[in-house]
Design a protein around this motif. Sequence first.
Motif: not given
Length: 122
Positions: A9-12, A53-57
Amino acid sequence: MFDHVKFGVCDFQVSKRFYQSTLKPLGITGYTDWPPLGIEIYDPDGDISLCFYQSAEKPAPLHIAFTAKSQQQVDEFYSAALQAGGKDNGKPGLRPNYHESYYAAFVIDPDGHNIEAVCHLP
């Protein structure tokens, strides 16, 4: 069929609040934080969990359908999702094109995923 589903996700923190609020009407109230691996959200009586989880993708949009035990739960899921920042993608109602008692609602989560609650009971 599956044990768990995990996605980025972009913003956890935004997603954590969204899913905890949205899934509560379905009885999905258990969660475990696994820093830095994310969070696991589950039905306390079940064996299946949703993890993110937090991800930049930016992942391709998913379609995730949650089982509701009643049409009222579908309605409550939809209301909670909108209050938590979800966007309407199909108001609660019968979808006879799937089958005569398919009652569902659809929302778009903060990352653009199509989230559904469905009750198959007549």
